[in-house]
Design a protein around this motif. Structure first.
Motif, PDB file in Angstrom:
ATOM      1  N   LYS A  66       0.871  -1.181   0.000  1.00  0.00           N
ATOM      2  CA  LYS A  66       0.000   0.000   0.000  1.00  0.00           C
ATOM      3  C   LYS A  66       0.902   1.223   0.000  1.00  0.00           C
ATOM      4  O   LYS A  66       1.790   1.352   0.842  1.00  0.00           O
ATOM      5  N   HIS A  67       0.671   2.115  -0.955  1.00  0.00           N
ATOM      6  CA  HIS A  67       1.460   3.336  -1.107  1.00  0.00           C
ATOM      7  C   HIS A  67       0.577   4.542  -0.842  1.00  0.00           C
ATOM      8  O   HIS A  67      -0.638   4.481  -1.035  1.00  0.00           O
ATOM      9  N   ILE A  68       1.186   5.641  -0.464  1.00  0.00           N
ATOM     10  CA  ILE A  68       0.442   6.866  -0.159  1.00  0.00           C
ATOM     11  C   ILE A  68       0.709   7.929  -1.221  1.00  0.00           C
ATOM     12  O   ILE A  68       1.846   8.140  -1.636  1.00  0.00           O
ATOM     13  N   ASN A  69      -0.378   8.572  -1.638  1.00  0.00           N
ATOM     14  CA  ASN A  69      -0.314   9.687  -2.576  1.00  0.00           C
ATOM     15  C   ASN A  69      -1.180  10.794  -1.980  1.00  0.00           C
ATOM     16  O   ASN A  69      -2.217  10.512  -1.401  1.00  0.00           O
ATOM     17  N   PHE A  70      -0.768  12.037  -2.134  1.00  0.00           N
ATOM     18  CA  PHE A  70      -1.471  13.138  -1.484  1.00  0.00           C
ATOM     19  C   PHE A  70      -2.433  13.891  -2.400  1.00  0.00           C
ATOM     20  O   PHE A  70      -2.893  14.968  -2.065  1.00  0.00           O
ATOM     21  N   SER A  71      -2.782  13.300  -3.528  1.00  0.00           N
ATOM     22  CA  SER A  71      -3.797  13.881  -4.422  1.00  0.00           C
ATOM     23  C   SER A  71      -5.181  13.476  -3.950  1.00  0.00           C
ATOM     24  O   SER A  71      -5.331  12.616  -3.087  1.00  0.00           O
ATOM     25  N   SER A  72      -6.192  14.068  -4.571  1.00  0.00           N
ATOM     26  CA  SER A  72      -7.569  13.640  -4.303  1.00  0.00           C
ATOM     27  C   SER A  72      -7.965  12.593  -5.342  1.00  0.00           C
ATOM     28  O   SER A  72      -7.346  12.484  -6.409  1.00  0.00           O
TER      29      SER A  72
END
Length: 140
Positions: A66-72
């Motif tokens: 699981k990776h994190i991205n800060f877009s919507s």
């Protein structure tokens, strides 16, 4: 008459080549995710699905990470709206049609699992999204 037919076939071939080139350009578009103090590049074929979290997006990949991205989710689906592999199936989910391993009928839509991910990690397809999903993936 043969020259006219040959010309029509050539025009159709050119159209198909143009579509193929556009598709290849789509394939190369990355999604950036946080990886410690740097950004890691993910490509669409690696992605199983994307879901929202309080700070942005969780992106689940074929390597069971699981990776994190800060877009919507809205920004992400807009950026990849022309990519036929990705579909928004719920207000909180974008799924990669190529990495689905199973589809289960549930009240209000469908639940899908993905290649290489545990069975308890699922994404939802609402009844509002079902027609488009089945048009692109197949009747379930």
């Amino acid at each position: 008459m043969k020259k006219e037919t040959d010309l029509i076939e050539l025009i159709e071939d050119i159209k198909q080549i143009k579509k193929s080139i556009e598709h290849l350009e789509i394939l190369e578009k990355p999604i950036f995710v946080q990886d410690g103090d740097k950004k890691r590049v993910l490509r669409i074929p690696e992605i199983c699905f994307i879901t929202t979290n309080p700070k942005g997006l969780d992106i689940y990949t074929l390597d069971n990470k699981k990776h994190i991205n800060f877009s919507s989710i809205s920004e992400t689906i807009e950026e990849f709206k022309d990519d036929p592999r990705l579909i928004k199936t719920h207000k909180s989910f974008i799924i990669n049609l190529n990495n689905i391993s199973s589809v289960k009928v549930i009240p209000g839509g469908r639940e899908v699992t993905f290649i290489n991910l545990p069975e308890d990690i699922t994404a939802k397809i609402t009844s509002d999204s079902l027609e488009e999903f089945e048009k692109r993936f197949g009747k379930t």
